[in-house]
Motif scaffolding. Structure first.
Motif, PDB file in Angstrom:
ATOM      1  N   MET A  91      51.137  42.385  35.581  1.00  0.00           N
ATOM      2  CA  MET A  91      51.122  42.158  37.000  1.00  0.00           C
ATOM      3  C   MET A  91      49.802  42.624  37.621  1.00  0.00           C
ATOM      4  N   VAL A  92      49.265  43.718  37.117  1.00  0.00           N
ATOM      5  CA  VAL A  92      48.009  44.242  37.642  1.00  0.00           C
ATOM      6  C   VAL A  92      46.885  43.230  37.443  1.00  0.00           C
ATOM      7  N   LEU A  93      46.869  42.561  36.290  1.00  0.00           N
ATOM      8  CA  LEU A  93      45.833  41.562  36.038  1.00  0.00           C
ATOM      9  C   LEU A  93      45.927  40.430  37.051  1.00  0.00           C
ATOM     10  N   ILE A  94      47.127  39.976  37.324  1.00  0.00           N
ATOM     11  CA  ILE A  94      47.326  38.878  38.275  1.00  0.00           C
ATOM     12  C   ILE A  94      46.838  39.298  39.657  1.00  0.00           C
ATOM     13  N   GLU A  95      47.193  40.500  40.079  1.00  0.00           N
ATOM     14  CA  GLU A  95      46.770  40.980  41.393  1.00  0.00           C
ATOM     15  C   GLU A  95      45.251  41.092  41.483  1.00  0.00           C
ATOM     16  N   ALA A  96      44.640  41.659  40.449  1.00  0.00           N
ATOM     17  CA  ALA A  96      43.187  41.832  40.459  1.00  0.00           C
ATOM     18  C   ALA A  96      42.477  40.485  40.462  1.00  0.00           C
ATOM     19  N   MET A  97      42.938  39.578  39.612  1.00  0.00           N
ATOM     20  CA  MET A  97      42.297  38.262  39.545  1.00  0.00           C
ATOM     21  C   MET A  97      42.505  37.462  40.824  1.00  0.00           C
ATOM     22  N   SER A  98      43.632  37.687  41.511  1.00  0.00           N
ATOM     23  CA  SER A  98      43.909  36.931  42.737  1.00  0.00           C
ATOM     24  C   SER A  98      42.906  37.238  43.843  1.00  0.00           C
ATOM     25  N   VAL A  99      42.278  38.398  43.773  1.00  0.00           N
ATOM     26  CA  VAL A  99      41.237  38.719  44.749  1.00  0.00           C
ATOM     27  C   VAL A  99      39.841  38.561  44.149  1.00  0.00           C
ATOM     28  N   GLY A 100      39.777  37.951  42.968  1.00  0.00           N
ATOM     29  CA  GLY A 100      38.494  37.602  42.373  1.00  0.00           C
ATOM     30  C   GLY A 100      37.803  38.698  41.593  1.00  0.00           C
ATOM     31  N   LEU A 101      38.550  39.666  41.104  1.00  0.00           N
ATOM     32  CA  LEU A 101      37.914  40.716  40.308  1.00  0.00           C
ATOM     33  C   LEU A 101      37.793  40.292  38.853  1.00  0.00           C
ATOM     34  N   PRO A 102      36.596  40.388  38.275  1.00  0.00           N
ATOM     35  CA  PRO A 102      36.460  40.163  36.840  1.00  0.00           C
ATOM     36  C   PRO A 102      37.232  41.265  36.100  1.00  0.00           C
ATOM     37  N   ILE A 103      37.814  40.930  34.970  1.00  0.00           N
ATOM     38  CA  ILE A 103      38.726  41.821  34.263  1.00  0.00           C
ATOM     39  C   ILE A 103      38.137  42.292  32.943  1.00  0.00           C
ATOM     40  N   ALA A 104      38.339  43.578  32.640  1.00  0.00           N
ATOM     41  CA  ALA A 104      38.096  44.110  31.304  1.00  0.00           C
ATOM     42  C   ALA A 104      39.474  44.497  30.789  1.00  0.00           C
ATOM     43  N   ALA A 105      39.957  43.786  29.784  1.00  0.00           N
ATOM     44  CA  ALA A 105      41.314  44.020  29.279  1.00  0.00           C
ATOM     45  C   ALA A 105      41.329  43.967  27.765  1.00  0.00           C
ATOM     46  N   THR A 106      42.307  44.671  27.204  1.00  0.00           N
ATOM     47  CA  THR A 106      42.434  44.673  25.747  1.00  0.00           C
ATOM     48  C   THR A 106      43.247  43.467  25.283  1.00  0.00           C
ATOM     49  N   ARG A 107      43.022  43.077  24.056  1.00  0.00           N
ATOM     50  CA  ARG A 107      43.684  41.919  23.447  1.00  0.00           C
ATOM     51  C   ARG A 107      45.096  42.312  23.014  1.00  0.00           C
ATOM     52  N   VAL A 108      46.003  42.358  23.971  1.00  0.00           N
ATOM     53  CA  VAL A 108      47.403  42.680  23.693  1.00  0.00           C
ATOM     54  C   VAL A 108      48.299  41.753  24.515  1.00  0.00           C
ATOM     55  N   GLY A 109      49.491  41.516  24.012  1.00  0.00           N
ATOM     56  CA  GLY A 109      50.462  40.706  24.750  1.00  0.00           C
ATOM     57  C   GLY A 109      49.902  39.360  25.162  1.00  0.00           C
ATOM     58  N   ALA A 110      50.162  39.006  26.397  1.00  0.00           N
ATOM     59  CA  ALA A 110      49.767  37.695  26.921  1.00  0.00           C
ATOM     60  C   ALA A 110      48.470  37.742  27.718  1.00  0.00           C
ATOM     61  N   VAL A 111      47.700  38.796  27.548  1.00  0.00           N
ATOM     62  CA  VAL A 111      46.457  38.963  28.307  1.00  0.00           C
ATOM     63  C   VAL A 111      45.551  37.747  28.188  1.00  0.00           C
ATOM     64  N   GLU A 112      45.422  37.210  26.982  1.00  0.00           N
ATOM     65  CA  GLU A 112      44.495  36.093  26.777  1.00  0.00           C
ATOM     66  C   GLU A 112      44.961  34.790  27.421  1.00  0.00           C
ATOM     67  N   GLU A 113      46.227  34.740  27.848  1.00  0.00           N
ATOM     68  CA  GLU A 113      46.688  33.565  28.595  1.00  0.00           C
ATOM     69  C   GLU A 113      46.121  33.572  30.008  1.00  0.00           C
ATOM     70  N   LEU A 114      45.776  34.739  30.520  1.00  0.00           N
ATOM     71  CA  LEU A 114      45.206  34.863  31.860  1.00  0.00           C
ATOM     72  C   LEU A 114      43.695  35.050  31.836  1.00  0.00           C
ATOM     73  N   VAL A 115      43.250  36.030  31.082  1.00  0.00           N
ATOM     74  CA  VAL A 115      41.831  36.387  31.069  1.00  0.00           C
ATOM     75  C   VAL A 115      41.104  35.552  30.024  1.00  0.00           C
ATOM     76  N   LYS A 116      40.139  34.798  30.467  1.00  0.00           N
ATOM     77  CA  LYS A 116      39.328  33.982  29.561  1.00  0.00           C
ATOM     78  C   LYS A 116      38.020  34.717  29.313  1.00  0.00           C
ATOM     79  N   ASP A 117      37.844  35.155  28.069  1.00  0.00           N
ATOM     80  CA  ASP A 117      36.678  35.944  27.707  1.00  0.00           C
ATOM     81  C   ASP A 117      35.390  35.200  28.048  1.00  0.00           C
ATOM     82  N   GLY A 118      34.555  35.842  28.866  1.00  0.00           N
ATOM     83  CA  GLY A 118      33.286  35.235  29.254  1.00  0.00           C
ATOM     84  C   GLY A 118      33.406  34.247  30.403  1.00  0.00           C
ATOM     85  N   ARG A 119      34.614  34.088  30.969  1.00  0.00           N
ATOM     86  CA  ARG A 119      34.790  33.173  32.114  1.00  0.00           C
ATOM     87  C   ARG A 119      35.464  33.849  33.301  1.00  0.00           C
ATOM     88  N   THR A 120      36.416  34.742  32.997  1.00  0.00           N
ATOM     89  CA  THR A 120      37.090  35.476  34.066  1.00  0.00           C
ATOM     90  C   THR A 120      37.070  36.979  33.793  1.00  0.00           C
TER      91      THR A 120
END
Length: 108
Positions: free
Chosen positions: A1-30
């Protein structure tokens, strides 16, 4: 949920490769996808984001926001749920119509 909230306001994300993270965060794009359980890897990801030039940072921000709006806007979510509820109703109506017109044999 935190990733969704952060991305909704346009924050680039640094996240670990766990769970469904890669369905949201596109490495080198978001954002940056880092190795799980690696403090050094997440630190490198954060530094990479902090060092982005302005044009790239704006691209990542826009892409992050667009990704979330495309998938989680209330109209999109409401439409998805509506389709979930309507599909069985449509399927039932179709089945009843076929049954009434004897388009398939009765199993009674």
């Amino acid at each position: 949920m935190v990733l969704i909230e952060a991305m909704s306001v346009g924050l680039p994300i640094a996240a670990t490769r766990v769970g469904a993270v890669e369905e949201l965060v596109k490495d080198g794009r978001t954002g940056v996808i880092t190795l799980p359980n690696s403090v050094a890897s997440i630190a490198e990801g954060i530094v990479k984001i902090l060092r982005l030039d302005e044009a790239t940072r704006l691209e990542w921000q826009n892409e992050a926001r667009t990704t979330i709006v495309r998938q989680f806007d209330i109209r999109v979510v409401a439409n998805t749920w509506e389709q979930c509820y309507l599909l069985p109703k449509r399927t039932l109506k179709s089945w009843l119509r076929k049954r009434r017109t004897n388009q398939f044999p009765s199993s009674d």
